[in-house]
Design an enzyme around this catalytic site. Structure first.
Site, PDB file in Angstrom:
ATOM      1  N   THR A  48      19.230 125.752  44.504  1.00 57.65           N
ATOM      2  CA  THR A  48      19.601 126.911  45.317  1.00 57.65           C
ATOM      3  C   THR A  48      20.125 128.041  44.443  1.00 57.65           C
ATOM      4  OG1 THR A  48      20.178 125.432  47.146  1.00 57.65           O
ATOM      5  CG2 THR A  48      20.988 127.683  47.265  1.00 57.65           C
ATOM      6  N   THR A  49      21.107 127.716  43.607  1.00 56.44           N
ATOM      7  CA  THR A  49      21.684 128.722  42.717  1.00 56.44           C
ATOM      8  C   THR A  49      20.637 129.271  41.755  1.00 56.44           C
ATOM      9  OG1 THR A  49      23.841 127.645  42.853  1.00 56.44           O
ATOM     10  CG2 THR A  49      23.493 129.148  41.010  1.00 56.44           C
ATOM     11  N   TYR A 139      18.955 115.814  47.854  1.00 57.33           N
ATOM     12  CA  TYR A 139      19.787 117.011  48.017  1.00 57.33           C
ATOM     13  C   TYR A 139      20.067 117.200  49.508  1.00 57.33           C
ATOM     14  CZ  TYR A 139      21.124 121.975  47.195  1.00 57.33           C
ATOM     15  OH  TYR A 139      21.771 123.177  47.124  1.00 57.33           O
ATOM     16  N   LYS A 168      23.088 114.370  46.114  1.00 59.75           N
ATOM     17  CA  LYS A 168      23.806 115.622  45.855  1.00 59.75           C
ATOM     18  C   LYS A 168      24.334 116.073  47.221  1.00 59.75           C
ATOM     19  CE  LYS A 168      23.099 120.268  43.876  1.00 59.75           C
ATOM     20  NZ  LYS A 168      23.514 121.149  45.013  1.00 59.75           N
ATOM     21  N   SER A 212      27.894 125.829  41.660  1.00 57.71           N
ATOM     22  CA  SER A 212      27.513 127.073  40.999  1.00 57.71           C
ATOM     23  C   SER A 212      28.652 127.690  40.200  1.00 57.71           C
ATOM     24  CB  SER A 212      27.013 128.086  42.032  1.00 57.71           C
ATOM     25  OG  SER A 212      28.061 128.482  42.905  1.00 57.71           O
TER      26      SER A 212
END
Length: 298
Positions: A48-49, A139, A168, A212
């Site tokens: 995502t980041t 995830y 995760k 992040s």
């Protein structure tokens, strides 16, 4: 497969972009050095980041190549290979296994979603056909819209997904998280994934976390972690107040875009985000730098 449980902080890395919008692979060497300096133990790439689903397969392969080149053996390398098209996931999986990444991870499709845990397991087994030699971390995030109970997922997937290492866990439910930690005698590796809830997860037994803000503020989290180990609740709360001040900025400006600006504290210019994410104005960037310097991340 023997499950090696992760330890410490794992940074969800940003993907740098050049002014023309192309991927800046040249900066990955500096990113790796920055993370090593902060004593981060691993890096989660193209998630995502990292705006992975906003990048082409060729771009993601190029990013993976550079991380292996500059960080293999120094950081634990987890490649997010999730994509909407199953063949793309399989292509990326085969590639990261070939070049020597340490583990894979997949966020499930978020348009045509699996309708049950059994359907999710079927999908993951198809997706992982080309990367079965690597440990796999599912995830789990509310952003995907796939929100099954993860303890039930572990129970159903046990023995069916051969290379399943853990989860995760990016979901705001510490009750579910605790159940996953204890599931099957603690067999699976459940790594925490929400930065602002870090202290709660550590208090409940988390041994690792992926996030992040560990790109630029890992020291704050290690201080909070140390306070929790010592039973210093006031000290941990002091550090978590700093974390929340950082997250307040990210909420205001956008987590990915704001985080890229914060990386400038370490001398990294990662450029702007790729649309549909919204770039930050020069005035906004100046405000972020002023506030992050006041918080202090080094």
């Amino acid at each position: 497969m023997k499950i090696k449980k992760l330890q410490g902080l794992i940074a969800a890395a940003h993907t740098g972009f050049n002014p023309d919008g192309s991927v800046n692979t040249a900066i990955i060497k500096d990113q790796a050095e920055m993370l090593i300096k902060q004593k981060v133990t691993g890096v989660y790439i193209s998630g995502t980041t990292g705006e992975g689903i906003c990048c082409s397969i060729a771009e993601r392969k190029a990013v993976f190549d550079e991380w292996v080149k500059h960080a293999k053996g120094k950081l634990y390398l987890i490649a997010h290979i999730g994509a909407l098209a199953l063949p793309d996931v399989q292509e990326l999986g085969a590639y990261v296994q070939k070049i020597g990444m340490d583990a894979t991870s997949i966020v499930p499709p978020n348009f045509f979603k699996p309708g049950s845990i059994d359907a999710l397991i079927t999908y993951l087994n198809e997706a992982l056909k080309t990367s079965q030699k690597l440990p796999f971390y599912y995830y789990h995030t509310g952003m995907s819209g796939v929100t099954f109970d993860m303890e039930k997922f572990l129970l159903a997937a046990d023995g069916k997904i051969k290379n399943l290492a853990g989860i995760k866990f990016n979901y705001p439910d510490l009750y579910m998280y605790q159940r996953c930690l204890r599931c099957l005698g603690g067999k699976y590796d459940i790594t925490w994934g929400i930065d602002e809830w870090f202290a709660g997860a550590i208090a409940h037994g988390a041994q690792s976390a992926i996030g992040s803000t560990y790109n630029y503020a890992a020291g704050i989290y290690y201080k909070a972690w140390d306070c929790i180990k010592k039973g210093d609740i006031k000290g941990a709360d002091k550090q978590m107040k700093r974390v929340c001040d950082i997250v307040d900025i990210l909420v205001q400006y956008g987590g990915v875009a704001g985080g890229k600006v914060m990386c400038k504290m370490w001398g990294l210019d990662l450029g702007d985000v790729r649309v549909p994410n919204k770039p930050i104005s020069d005035e906004g960037k100046a405000d972020i730098m002023k506030r992050i310097k006041k918080i202090g991340v080094k």
